[in-house]
Scaffold this motif. Structure first.
Motif, PDB file in Angstrom:
ATOM      1  N   LYS A 160       9.131   4.585  -1.180  1.00 33.43           N
ATOM      2  CA  LYS A 160       8.847   3.546  -0.181  1.00 33.43           C
ATOM      3  C   LYS A 160       9.837   2.388  -0.259  1.00 33.43           C
ATOM      4  O   LYS A 160      10.408   2.113  -1.314  1.00 33.43           O
ATOM      5  CB  LYS A 160       7.412   3.031  -0.308  1.00 33.43           C
ATOM      6  N   ASN A 213      -1.491   3.262   3.423  1.00 34.26           N
ATOM      7  CA  ASN A 213      -0.387   2.296   3.536  1.00 34.26           C
ATOM      8  C   ASN A 213      -0.843   0.981   2.904  1.00 34.26           C
ATOM      9  O   ASN A 213      -1.810   0.368   3.361  1.00 34.26           O
ATOM     10  CB  ASN A 213      -0.037   2.100   5.014  1.00 34.26           C
ATOM     11  N   ILE A 270       3.607   8.405   3.387  1.00 32.24           N
ATOM     12  CA  ILE A 270       2.937   7.103   3.233  1.00 32.24           C
ATOM     13  C   ILE A 270       1.775   7.229   2.234  1.00 32.24           C
ATOM     14  O   ILE A 270       1.624   6.414   1.324  1.00 32.24           O
ATOM     15  CB  ILE A 270       2.418   6.584   4.593  1.00 32.24           C
TER      16      ILE A 270
END
Ligand code: IPM
Ligand code: MG
Length: 372
Positions: free
Chosen positions: A351, A120, A345
């Motif tokens: 995203k 992340n 992720i």
């Protein structure tokens, strides 16, 4: 009839977007549930004078648990000014519905996991993995407050505490008071939840955070009770820290902490801090858990300016749904969901804007479903 009855309480603003995402994913997992929508939120305050109408509480009593979004909440005067004309001047006072739900259903344990999912880009550091157990029904948010302080209350306090008298000079109408009432039972419960979790998942320490050097009675009760509870868990060490120092240490050495326990307000503050270590409120999930009922909610608010744009990160809501699956003992579905989230992720192909992407919440939903 479906296996589970789940109260569906989006509330206000952007959570309608992310709860839609959650529903897509739960359906893809084939959770055998019926979702029962409930009235809750700012509109019900404005038009009915109650953001959490009794009919919603009654409906919830016939469900297994609830998935909740977020609600716009404003300080007392601002809230009163937004009431419909016919509800003004009735002395109605706005109370945060989530705080009320926690108290009405005795959801004593607010569990807030903060995990840095590998890759992340928003992780403060990789490898952070901690869970905060926040006492959820009393303490500083117990709701026993006064302004002005009634004469009778002032007199009793003055008779019983020398430090109270000096406030008389200001006049009662100029004094406000919020109490921090804590019970040994609720302190013991929240610490026990922390230790049980540590035992189950192999953590070596439990950190109890308060401020007993200044809040001698309430903080003292928490720490003394924690020491009692800790005796029952010989393999797990109790760490006692002060809230101010803990805020600093969490930034300095976040890997030192696994399970943390705190009173209501301290836990509230600590959990926002911890959320920021693992990507911010877009990744912060929570469960308000009682003995036989639970309300699951993302820690983030209603972000009204983004409502309906499918812009915000649905991960917090998805991780919240994962917590709900765990609580329902749907471990396999919970594990599949978390694995899918974690892959999405890590791959970083889809995203939302906060992670540097351009995808919508719905595209994230599709991507998670593809990875289930
Ligand atoms: C939270 C929130 C709530 C709280 C608010 C919205 C009342 O900050 O769940 O952390 O203070 O508990
Ligand atoms: Mg909070």
């Amino acid at each position: 009839m479906a296996q589970y009855q789940i109260a569906w309480l989006p509330g206000d603003g952007v959570v309608h977007d992310v709860m839609e995402v959650s529903r897509i994913v739960l359906d893809a997992l084939k959770l055998d549930a019926q979702y029962i929508p409930g009235d809750i939120g700012w509109e019900f305050w404005r038009h009915e004078g109650d953001p959490l109408p009794q009919r919603t509480l009654d409906m919830m009593k016939n469900t297994d648990c609830a998935l909740f979004g977020a609600i716009t909440s404003k300080p007392k005067e601002e809230a009163a000014n937004e009431l419909d004309e016919h509800l003004r001047d009735k002395g109605l006072i706005y109370f945060s519905p989530i705080v009320r739900l926690r108290q009405e259903f005795n959801l004593h344990t607010n569990m807030r996991p903060c995990k840095a999912y590998p890759g992340n880009p928003l992780n403060y550091r990789e490898g952070i993995d901690l869970v905060i157990f926040r006492e959820n029904t009393e303490g500083m948010y117990g709701g026993v407050e006064f302004h002005p302080i009634p004469q009778a209350v002032f007199d009793v306090l003055s008779d019983n505490h020398s430090k109270m008298k000096k406030f008389a000079q200001y006049g009662l109408e100029n004094l406000a008071m919020s109490t921090r009432i804590m019970s040994r039972q609720k302190c013991a419960n929240i610490v026990t939840q922390g230790f049980e979790y540590a035992k189950k998942f192999g953590y070596k320490t439990v950190t109890v955070v308060d401020k007993p050097n200044v809040l001698r009675e309430t903080g003292g009760l928490m720490i003394r009770t924690a020491r009692q509870v800790a005796k029952k868990y010989p393999g797990i060490e109790l760490w006692e820290t002060n809230i101010d120092a803990q805020a600093m240490w969490l930034i300095k050495n976040p890997h030192d902490y696994g399970v943390m326990v705190a009173e209501n307000m301290f836990g509230d503050i600590l959990s926002d801090l911890a959320a920021q270590l693992v990507g911010g409120l877009g990744f912060a999930c929570s469960g308000n858990i009682g003995d036989s009922y639970a309300v699951f909610e993302p820690t983030h608010g209603s972000a009204p300016k983004y409502a309906g744009q499918y812009k915000v990160n649905p991960m917090a809501m998805l991780l919240t749904s994962k917590m709900m699956l765990d609580w329902l003992n749907e471990e396999d579905k919970a594990r599949r969901l978390e694995t899918a989230i974690s892959k999405v992720i890590k791959e970083g192909a889809v995203k939302t804007y906060d992670m540097g992407g351009t995808n919508t919440s719905l595209e994230v939903a599709e991507e998670v479903v593809r990875h289930l």
